[in-house]
Enzyme design. Structure first.
Site, PDB file in Angstrom:
ATOM      1  N   ASP A  56       0.806  -1.121  -0.011  1.00  0.00           N
ATOM      2  CA  ASP A  56       0.030  -0.026  -0.077  1.00  0.00           C
ATOM      3  C   ASP A  56       1.144   1.363  -0.020  1.00  0.00           C
ATOM      4  OD1 ASP A  56      -2.069  -1.736   0.305  1.00  0.00           O
ATOM      5  OD2 ASP A  56      -2.938  -0.822   1.939  1.00  0.00           O
ATOM      6  N   HIS A 201       3.890  -2.279   3.153  1.00  0.00           N
ATOM      7  CA  HIS A 201       3.604  -0.780   2.722  1.00  0.00           C
ATOM      8  C   HIS A 201       4.687  -0.545   1.850  1.00  0.00           C
ATOM      9  CE1 HIS A 201       0.642  -0.799   5.852  1.00  0.00           C
ATOM     10  NE2 HIS A 201       0.007   0.318   5.136  1.00  0.00           N
TER      11      HIS A 201
END
Length: 245
Positions: A56, A201
């Site tokens: 992400d 992430h």
């Protein structure tokens, strides 16, 4: 006295009515409901040793590039949930991710933790246009910011043609907190099972711990016989199994 009592009761009833109306409007129908409809994916039940790595908040010029290098080294495919404004800054990384066989997905334009339905539509549309303009590919997957969602948000995303993707509840690495490389590695390795969706992430802060952890996680899971697939490949695998049953 009686009149005041009646007025008080009426006021209480009105407040309760508004409260419950809000609950109905923003209620979460629950994971079983959304898994049944297929509108939201957390992970899949399978015996095939496949795992979906997801990232992400990118792209980021340093961290995304390093992650792509690692994925290439171990012949791993992943799904990148892209923030539109970052894609505008680093289109070369978006194109590289797509060209190397990874899946691109929508993670809004500006990463708002709260957004109205109208704002969400606008955010999804803008990011989709950016990704399409760079790659010629239109994303079909969306992950809510912070994993926070309600029924209205799901309905809005589905109306825009998206499938909503969360992650396995036991596979949130919380790498954004920078808990330490060992903790990230242990979180993934202790919980890994076929059909998992793992949350990492590649943007939004210092992601060196994530990269260092992947240097251990990727070869170890590959040694255990796992194949790293995109979310769409994971979903396709589930559909194929359902046809056989």
């Amino acid at each position: 006295m009686t009149r005041k009592y009646i007025l008080l009761l009426s006021l209480c009833f009105l407040i309760i009515s508004v409260f419950f109306t809000g609950l109905i409007t923003y209620a979460d129908k629950g994971r079983p409901y959304y898994e049944e409809t297929g509108e939201v994916v957390w992970d899949i039940n399978t015996k095939d040793k496949i795992i979906a790595l997801t990232f992400d908040d990118g792209p980021h010029p340093k961290y995304t590039a390093s992650i792509l290098d690692l994925l290439a080294k171990y012949d791993a495919k992943a799904t990148f949930f892209i923030i539109g404004k970052n894609a505008e800054k680093y289109p070369d990384l978006v194109l590289r991710s797509y060209s190397e066989g990874h899946e691109l997905a929508n993670h809004t334009y500006s990463h708002p933790f709260k957004a109205s339905v109208a704002e969400l539509h606008a955010q999804l549309r803008k990011t989709k246009e950016i990704i399409y303009g760079i790659t010629g590919f239109s994303p079909v997957l969306f992950r809510p910011v912070g994993g926070n969602y309600n029924d209205q948000m799901i309905n809005a995303a589905v109306k825009d043609g998206y499938k909503v993707v969360m992650w396995s509840w036991h596979q949130d690495t919380q790498d954004w907190k920078q808990p330490g490389v060992n903790r990230i590695v242990q979180k993934v390795m202790k919980g890994s099972k076929p059909g998992d969706v793992i949350l990492f992430h590649d943007g939004g802060g210092d992601r060196m711990q994530t990269i260092k952890a992947l240097e251990e996680i990727l070869p170890e899971l590959k040694e255990q016989g796992y194949t790293f697939v995109t979310i769409s490949e994971l979903i396709k695998s589930k559909q194929q199994q359902e046809k056989v049953q």
